[in-house]
Design an enzyme around this catalytic site. Structure first.
Site, PDB file in Angstrom:
ATOM      1  N   SER A 180      -1.535  -4.255  -4.128  1.00 13.59           N
ATOM      2  CA  SER A 180      -1.576  -2.817  -4.403  1.00 13.59           C
ATOM      3  C   SER A 180      -0.399  -2.138  -3.719  1.00 13.59           C
ATOM      4  O   SER A 180      -0.233  -2.246  -2.515  1.00 13.59           O
ATOM      5  CB  SER A 180      -2.853  -2.175  -3.829  1.00 13.59           C
ATOM      6  OG  SER A 180      -3.987  -2.886  -4.194  1.00 13.59           O
TER       7      SER A 180
ATOM      8  N   HIS B 219      -9.115  -9.861  -7.950  1.00 10.54           N
ATOM      9  CA  HIS B 219      -9.880  -9.828  -6.699  1.00 10.54           C
ATOM     10  C   HIS B 219     -11.294 -10.359  -6.922  1.00 10.54           C
ATOM     11  O   HIS B 219     -11.840 -10.247  -8.017  1.00 10.54           O
ATOM     12  CB  HIS B 219      -9.998  -8.396  -6.160  1.00 10.54           C
ATOM     13  CG  HIS B 219      -8.689  -7.753  -5.837  1.00 10.54           C
ATOM     14  ND1 HIS B 219      -7.898  -7.193  -6.801  1.00 10.54           N
ATOM     15  CD2 HIS B 219      -8.038  -7.596  -4.657  1.00 10.54           C
ATOM     16  CE1 HIS B 219      -6.802  -6.703  -6.227  1.00 10.54           C
ATOM     17  NE2 HIS B 219      -6.858  -6.929  -4.933  1.00 10.54           N
TER      18      HIS B 219
ATOM     19  N   TYR C 146     -13.951  -9.023  -5.889  1.00 15.14           N
ATOM     20  CA  TYR C 146     -14.873  -7.905  -6.196  1.00 15.14           C
ATOM     21  C   TYR C 146     -14.892  -7.521  -7.675  1.00 15.14           C
ATOM     22  O   TYR C 146     -15.737  -6.745  -8.102  1.00 15.14           O
ATOM     23  CB  TYR C 146     -14.581  -6.671  -5.322  1.00 15.14           C
ATOM     24  CG  TYR C 146     -13.199  -6.074  -5.464  1.00 15.14           C
ATOM     25  CD1 TYR C 146     -12.808  -5.399  -6.622  1.00 15.14           C
ATOM     26  CD2 TYR C 146     -12.273  -6.183  -4.431  1.00 15.14           C
ATOM     27  CE1 TYR C 146     -11.541  -4.849  -6.738  1.00 15.14           C
ATOM     28  CE2 TYR C 146     -11.006  -5.638  -4.534  1.00 15.14           C
ATOM     29  CZ  TYR C 146     -10.650  -4.969  -5.687  1.00 15.14           C
ATOM     30  OH  TYR C 146      -9.395  -4.449  -5.800  1.00 15.14           O
TER      31      TYR C 146
END
Ligand code: GMP
Length: 267
Positions: free
Chosen positions: A33, A88, A90
């Site tokens: 990010s 990711h 998640y």
């Protein structure tokens, strides 16, 4: 098509070679990010396309993660593979998509994997927002591992000491720290942040550790660099948000790109 994760990575590597006209890659760089604008500094683009053109890749669903892969020729003549975005844990697709990029890169010849990320700083006494920190070691609290079965991989030097030395030659002001990974996607509670400080953590994020393990399993060297995008929750009292994480990345992209380019040129 194969269902085996390593076979799928080998297939993706073959497609990658065909699409880029590059026989073998030397180094892979995963941009987290906010790091994405740093890619341009690393070298001349040979080819760039969505990761979904390669077998086994799914598009990232996170803002700030482009989901493309770029083949680059560096000034020193190395073939670099840059992942602009990652998957990711998640995102809920399991652990294999998280490490598929690293496994594909290694199957395409890569011996050095550079993992970058945005992270919360657990030591605001000494860390500044916008600062890169070398990852010296990690604590994997994701509850997951990319390796299944009785494959016992030594993690004494997950983050290759020689590569950290090399990065410090490029920028002697670089600090080092222990990166802790939670699964996310929630940020931490202030109580969790206090716990992580007690445990010896310096940085907190939701990526990198599983990719580092997969790289070490495959015998590649790993360099990890975190960009401190915010103090850990509760340390300075301000609420956390992803927009701010991305903004810090944009503001420091030039410095990050310069650092990565110089490190890659020394490989
Ligand atoms: O903003 C969320 C994204 O940035 C995730 O992909 C995390 O890996 C990373 N991140 C940045 N700051 C923090 C933080 O304070 N805690 C955690 N867990 N992740 C962070």
């Amino acid at each position: 098509m194969t269902n085996d994760a390593y076979g799928l990575a080998a297939e993706a590597a073959t497609t990658l070679r065909n699409l880029t006209g590059t026989g073998s890659f030397d180094v892979a760089i995963v941009l987290g990010s906010g790091w994405v604008p740093a890619a341009d500094a690393i070298g001349e683009t040979v080819a760039e396309f969505p990761v979904t053109k390669l077998p086994g890749f799914t598009p990232p669903s996170v803002a700030g993660h482009a989901g493309t892969v770029r083949a680059v020729r560096t000034a020193a003549g190395l073939n670099a593979l840059i992942f602009l975005g990652r998957t990711h844990l998640y995102e809920g697709r399991g652990v294999e998509p998280v490490v598929h990029g690293v496994r594909t890169a290694v199957a395409a010849g890569v011996r050095t994997v550079v993992l970058t990320n945005a992270a919360g700083g657990l030591r605001p006494e000494t860390q500044r927002v916008g600062e890169p920190v070398l990852i010296s070691d990690h604590i994997n609290l994701t509850g997951s591992n990319p390796i299944t079965g009785a494959t016992f991989v030594d993690l004494t030097d997950v983050y290759t000491p020689r590569l950290r030395e090399l990065a410090r030659e490029v920028d002697p002001s670089l600090a080092e720290g222990v990166y802790v990974a939670f699964r996310g996607p929630t940020y931490e509670t202030p109580a969790e942040i206090r716990m992580l400080r007690t445990l010896g953590g310096d940085l907190i994020g939701m990526s990198t550790v599983l990719e580092a393990i997969a790289a070490r399993e495959a015998g590649a060297d790993v360099l990890g660099v975190s960009l401190v995008t915010n103090p850990g929750a509760g340390l300075v009292g301000e609420p956390l948000n992803h927009e701010e994480v991305l903004e810090v990345g944009r503001a420091t992209a030039a410095r990050m790109g310069g650092l990565l380019a110089k490190v890659v040129d020394k490989l």
